[in-house]
Design an enzyme around this catalytic site. Structure first.
Site, PDB file in Angstrom:
ATOM      1  N   GLU A 178      63.028  74.048  54.705  1.00 36.74           N
ATOM      2  CA  GLU A 178      63.662  73.245  55.595  1.00 36.74           C
ATOM      3  C   GLU A 178      65.286  73.657  55.732  1.00 36.74           C
ATOM      4  O   GLU A 178      65.817  73.235  56.687  1.00 36.74           O
ATOM      5  CB  GLU A 178      63.587  71.820  54.894  1.00 36.74           C
ATOM      6  CG  GLU A 178      64.364  70.570  55.532  1.00 36.74           C
ATOM      7  CD  GLU A 178      63.992  70.346  57.095  1.00 36.74           C
ATOM      8  OE1 GLU A 178      64.635  69.773  57.595  1.00 36.74           O
ATOM      9  OE2 GLU A 178      62.872  70.838  57.241  1.00 36.74           O
ATOM     10  N   LYS A 238      64.393  66.855  71.249  1.00 35.74           N
ATOM     11  CA  LYS A 238      64.148  65.761  70.034  1.00 35.74           C
ATOM     12  C   LYS A 238      62.592  65.689  69.966  1.00 35.74           C
ATOM     13  O   LYS A 238      62.100  65.608  68.651  1.00 35.74           O
ATOM     14  CB  LYS A 238      64.859  64.546  70.287  1.00 35.74           C
ATOM     15  CG  LYS A 238      64.936  63.783  68.995  1.00 35.74           C
ATOM     16  CD  LYS A 238      65.334  64.217  68.045  1.00 35.74           C
ATOM     17  CE  LYS A 238      65.202  63.570  66.661  1.00 35.74           C
ATOM     18  NZ  LYS A 238      65.697  64.041  65.344  1.00 35.74           N
ATOM     19  N   ARG A 294      69.102  49.807  66.016  1.00 37.80           N
ATOM     20  CA  ARG A 294      68.814  50.104  64.530  1.00 37.80           C
ATOM     21  C   ARG A 294      67.385  49.557  64.266  1.00 37.80           C
ATOM     22  O   ARG A 294      67.004  49.946  63.194  1.00 37.80           O
ATOM     23  CB  ARG A 294      69.705  48.974  63.818  1.00 37.80           C
ATOM     24  CG  ARG A 294      71.135  49.435  63.746  1.00 37.80           C
ATOM     25  CD  ARG A 294      72.033  48.116  63.208  1.00 37.80           C
ATOM     26  NE  ARG A 294      73.453  48.818  62.820  1.00 37.80           N
ATOM     27  CZ  ARG A 294      73.944  49.009  61.895  1.00 37.80           C
ATOM     28  NH1 ARG A 294      72.971  48.848  60.651  1.00 37.80           N
ATOM     29  NH2 ARG A 294      74.972  49.403  61.692  1.00 37.80           N
ATOM     30  N   HIS A 313      58.200  90.571  46.161  1.00 37.87           N
ATOM     31  CA  HIS A 313      57.278  91.063  47.010  1.00 37.87           C
ATOM     32  C   HIS A 313      57.592  91.350  48.411  1.00 37.87           C
ATOM     33  O   HIS A 313      56.639  91.574  49.565  1.00 37.87           O
ATOM     34  CB  HIS A 313      55.961  90.221  46.974  1.00 37.87           C
ATOM     35  CG  HIS A 313      55.334  90.125  45.621  1.00 37.87           C
ATOM     36  ND1 HIS A 313      54.421  90.957  45.050  1.00 37.87           N
ATOM     37  CD2 HIS A 313      55.264  88.960  44.846  1.00 37.87           C
ATOM     38  CE1 HIS A 313      54.395  90.474  43.701  1.00 37.87           C
ATOM     39  NE2 HIS A 313      54.768  89.414  43.681  1.00 37.87           N
ATOM     40  N   CYS A 370      68.727  46.306  60.732  1.00 34.32           N
ATOM     41  CA  CYS A 370      69.215  45.263  60.748  1.00 34.32           C
ATOM     42  C   CYS A 370      70.570  45.117  61.512  1.00 34.32           C
ATOM     43  O   CYS A 370      71.408  46.042  61.225  1.00 34.32           O
ATOM     44  CB  CYS A 370      69.218  44.282  59.318  1.00 34.32           C
ATOM     45  SG  CYS A 370      67.978  44.503  58.364  1.00 34.32           S
ATOM     46  N   LYS A 390      66.941  74.165  59.359  1.00 35.96           N
ATOM     47  CA  LYS A 390      68.258  73.352  59.790  1.00 35.96           C
ATOM     48  C   LYS A 390      69.341  74.524  59.967  1.00 35.96           C
ATOM     49  O   LYS A 390      69.973  74.517  61.154  1.00 35.96           O
ATOM     50  CB  LYS A 390      68.738  72.647  58.613  1.00 35.96           C
ATOM     51  CG  LYS A 390      68.006  71.282  58.417  1.00 35.96           C
ATOM     52  CD  LYS A 390      68.274  70.477  59.710  1.00 35.96           C
ATOM     53  CE  LYS A 390      67.145  69.564  59.947  1.00 35.96           C
ATOM     54  NZ  LYS A 390      65.955  70.238  60.487  1.00 35.96           N
ATOM     55  N   TRP A 445      64.610  43.632  59.780  1.00 30.58           N
ATOM     56  CA  TRP A 445      63.502  44.611  59.551  1.00 30.58           C
ATOM     57  C   TRP A 445      63.111  44.030  58.001  1.00 30.58           C
ATOM     58  O   TRP A 445      63.799  44.228  57.273  1.00 30.58           O
ATOM     59  CB  TRP A 445      63.886  46.092  59.502  1.00 30.58           C
ATOM     60  CG  TRP A 445      62.704  46.867  59.567  1.00 30.58           C
ATOM     61  CD1 TRP A 445      61.942  47.040  58.498  1.00 30.58           C
ATOM     62  CD2 TRP A 445      62.308  47.616  60.537  1.00 30.58           C
ATOM     63  NE1 TRP A 445      60.968  47.984  58.793  1.00 30.58           N
ATOM     64  CE2 TRP A 445      61.144  48.193  60.255  1.00 30.58           C
ATOM     65  CE3 TRP A 445      62.808  48.002  61.916  1.00 30.58           C
ATOM     66  CZ2 TRP A 445      60.488  49.202  60.924  1.00 30.58           C
ATOM     67  CZ3 TRP A 445      62.080  49.041  62.704  1.00 30.58           C
ATOM     68  CH2 TRP A 445      60.755  49.332  62.131  1.00 30.58           C
ATOM     69  N   ASN A 489      72.260  41.565  55.428  1.00 25.51           N
ATOM     70  CA  ASN A 489      71.876  43.128  55.346  1.00 25.51           C
ATOM     71  C   ASN A 489      71.649  43.811  53.990  1.00 25.51           C
ATOM     72  O   ASN A 489      72.722  43.411  53.116  1.00 25.51           O
ATOM     73  CB  ASN A 489      72.318  44.133  56.160  1.00 25.51           C
ATOM     74  CG  ASN A 489      72.125  44.077  57.717  1.00 25.51           C
ATOM     75  OD1 ASN A 489      71.436  43.030  58.086  1.00 25.51           O
ATOM     76  ND2 ASN A 489      73.054  44.632  58.293  1.00 25.51           N
ATOM     77  N   GLY A 490      70.531  44.361  53.524  1.00 27.40           N
ATOM     78  CA  GLY A 490      70.660  44.947  52.171  1.00 27.40           C
ATOM     79  C   GLY A 490      69.531  44.381  51.202  1.00 27.40           C
ATOM     80  O   GLY A 490      68.481  43.841  52.023  1.00 27.40           O
ATOM     81  N   GLU A 543      68.369  75.967  63.478  1.00 26.76           N
ATOM     82  CA  GLU A 543      68.197  75.368  64.452  1.00 26.76           C
ATOM     83  C   GLU A 543      69.802  74.991  65.124  1.00 26.76           C
ATOM     84  O   GLU A 543      69.923  75.132  66.337  1.00 26.76           O
ATOM     85  CB  GLU A 543      67.587  73.960  64.001  1.00 26.76           C
ATOM     86  CG  GLU A 543      66.174  73.797  64.167  1.00 26.76           C
ATOM     87  CD  GLU A 543      65.630  72.534  63.361  1.00 26.76           C
ATOM     88  OE1 GLU A 543      64.820  71.949  64.150  1.00 26.76           O
ATOM     89  OE2 GLU A 543      66.440  71.717  62.618  1.00 26.76           O
TER      90      GLU A 543
END
Length: 611
Positions: free
Chosen positions: A484, A606, A27, A507, A2, A488, A74, A100-101, A491
């Site tokens: 993950e 990206k 947005r 192991h 929004c 990060k 949105w 918004n919200g 990357e």
């Protein structure tokens, strides 16, 4: 999501509003509208879809004025259509609101207002605010005083801009969660949801804090606190260029996107789960109970970070559906001749919707008769066009190459899907309501985590940034978070890092552990808490430097750790949304300390659009 813009001054307001909304298009939104006050009242023009649809309507109906507001929406409460688009008005048509919200107590307020004779024209929570202001204006109460009374009745997260056509020239804006900024001009003042729309008119900016509101006209801006006390705050002079403005003052897009996660997660579940009725609703999924009953297996196809989200999703869906779920790399899936037929549901997970390996795997599944759905962040992307159903993540544009908010919104989408499956299978509504409530408070918990732990994590980065190797450990739902976290760090800092199931450490990887090896362990309270505690004792005995991500107040785990990062408690399926945030911050601040290009790490793109 929004975008918000409000203007009072001497310029023709329509170009200001439309130009500002275009600056906010990044947005994401599904409808738009403006309100312009003229000598006879207020004109409101709204349109479903993109701004071009709104502009077409404005060519047909010419508006003139120097005072108004605009919004891109949105959908949260109510479907994405013109009737639910902002701005919204009260019964008289004088009070106009954009928002918004989410107003969390809107149902109770709406019922009360209906009993007092108010008629509602939309499905939104926003319209409640306009009618509440109208109610408080009865008896000749001035507009600003009525707004003050209204704000004290609202619960939730909101950024509000409010005007009254019969008291032209005054804008009131209030913040409790989503961002709002005020631009101070010469003979004009502008309010917006971020800085970008203001820079064409002024560089003098006031940022609103939670609980504050402003009353503005074309000559002055007055700032007030939650108790209506007047606040004196010097404006900041912004020297940003357009690109920096999009970063909203953050040093990097990645850091901005980490901080956007409370909003992004909230936008992903808003309008889809309804705690009061215990129901989950998706606009674009097209999956009913009869069709679900035909599925015997689920395949998740993804790459990189999205693959890690799929691993967490496996836990959620298997628990909800009690059928087997396989998670495959897109680059491997199509070449292993997977067993697929009409009883297979295939879920493609891709931030961009253009990931070549994932799309190839989805095409393979579709050619063999599978039902195909996509979890995606980009409206109309290739993966969504080929699918039978879509769950959009509503994260908004993610510019940093290292994915952050896309990951947490993918986890949110998987959780919503698991609730939807439980609903299709006829699970008890009280259990679903509890699960929804726990989801609804996750954004608050992320905000708390960022507020209380970020500086501490930055200090840990200073301590450990010279390490050449890291080991990340987790069990159950936290094993994918270990993967993950390691990804990060690799990357953006170029440090070698591995993610491992903690139980597998003995192991092989335990041979690597010594006093030079930082070990990041995710060890919140789950059914395997005691097991991972034992695994960490083994690492500690080899002089490994333990950095433990644990529940707040877990004194036993703190005693074991060399350093610890505390996260708020949540139910097990939602814990990964919280525990991944410290790994993102740790990677960011280590990379920053090492002088790396955080937003554009070497050799990475990206969106990977080649196989």
């Amino acid at each position: 999501m929004c975008g918000i813009i409000g203007y009072v001054g001497t310029r023709d307001v329509v170009p200001v509003l439309i130009g500002g909304l275009k600056k906010l298009e990044y947005r994401g939104y599904d409808s738009a509208g403006i309100a312009v006050v003229n000598g006879n009242g207020v004109d409101v023009v709204r349109a479903e879809g993109k701004l071009s649809n709104l502009e077409s309507k404005l060519h047909e109906k010419t508006l003139h004025g120097t005072f108004g507001m605009g919004h891109t929406r949105w959908a949260t409460h109510g479907k994405p259509n013109e009737n639910n688009a902002h701005p919204h008005r009260d019964c008289t048509g004088n009070v106009v609101v954009i928002h918004n919200g989410i107003i969390e107590n809107f149902l109770a307020l709406k019922q009360r207002l209906k009993s007092q004779g108010h008629e509602f024209k939309s499905e939104t929570d926003t319209e409640v605010v306009a009618h509440l202001i109208e109610e408080h204006r009865k008896g000749g109460v001035p507009f600003v005083d009525a707004v003050k009374k209204t704000l004290k009745e609202l619960e939730g997260h909101y950024a509000l801009v409010m005007i009254a056509a019969d008291e032209p020239g005054t804008i009131v804006a209030a913040k409790h969660g989503p961002p709002l900024v005020v631009g101070l001009g010469e003979g004009e003042n502008i309010i917006a949801s971020d800085v970008a729309p203001l820079l064409a008119y002024t560089r003098n900016i006031i940022y609103l804090e939670d609980g504050e509101y402003v009353v503005a006209d074309d000559k002055k801006v007055e700032l007030f606190g939650e108790s209506d006390q007047k606040i004196e705050r010097e404006p900041r002079r912004i020297t940003w260029d357009a690109v920096t403005a999009e970063k909203e003052g953050y040093r990097h897009y990645m850091l901005k996107e980490i901080h956007e996660q409370p909003r992004a997660v909230r936008d992903t579940f808003n309008g889809r789960m309804f705690e009061e009725s215990g129901e989950v609703f998706f606009n674009d999924l097209h999956l009913d109970a009869d069709e679900w009953a035909k599925f015997k297996r689920v395949h998740v196809v993804a790459c990189g970070t999205s693959w890690h989200a799929g691993l967490v999703g496996k836990f959620m869906i298997e628990n909800a559906a009690r059928i087997p779920v396989e998670v495959d790399y897109g680059s491997e899936y199509r070449y292993r001749d997977p067993i697929i037929d009409e009883s297979t549901l295939v879920i493609g997970v891709t931030q961009s919707g253009e990931t070549a390996d994932t799309i190839a795997g989805m095409q393979e599944a579709k050619s063999k008769g599978a039902k195909l759905i996509t979890i995606c962040n980009v409206l109309g992307a290739a993966a969504t066009r080929m699918s039978d159903g879509v769950i959009y993540t509503n994260a908004g544009p993610e510019i940093g190459v290292a994915s952050t908010k896309a990951f947490t919104t993918q986890l949110t989408a998987f959780y919503l899907l698991s609730l939807y499956i439980r609903m299709l299978r006829g699970e008890d509504k009280d259990d679903l309501r509890y699960a929804m409530h726990e989801m609804s408070v996750i954004p608050h918990k992320i905000e708390h985590l960022l507020k209380t732990q970020e500086k501490h994590i930055e200090q840990l980065a200073h301590k450990y940034h010279r390490a050449q190797d890291f080991l990340f450990l987790g069990r159950g739902v936290h094993y994918p978070i270990a993967l993950e976290g390691a990804l990060k760090l690799k990357e953006i800092s170029y440090i070698h890092a591995e993610g491992y199931p903690a139980g597998e450490m003995k192991h092989g990887p335990i041979a690597l552990i010594d006093e030079n090896m930082p070990v990041v362990a995710i060890a919140t309270h789950t059914p395997v808490y005691d097991k991972i505690a034992s695994n960490l004792q083994e690492a500690k005995a080899r002089d490994g430097k333990l950095i433990v991500i644990c529940d707040e107040g877990d004194d036993e785990m703190k005693k074991m750790a060399d350093d610890y990062i505390e996260v708020p408690w949540s139910i097990e399926p939602l814990q990964p949304i919280l525990t991944v945030v410290p790994t993102q911050l740790l990677a960011y601040y280590i990379a920053l300390r090492r002088g790396c290009d955080v937003d554009q790490p070497r050799n990475l793109a990206k969106s990977v659009t080649v196989e």
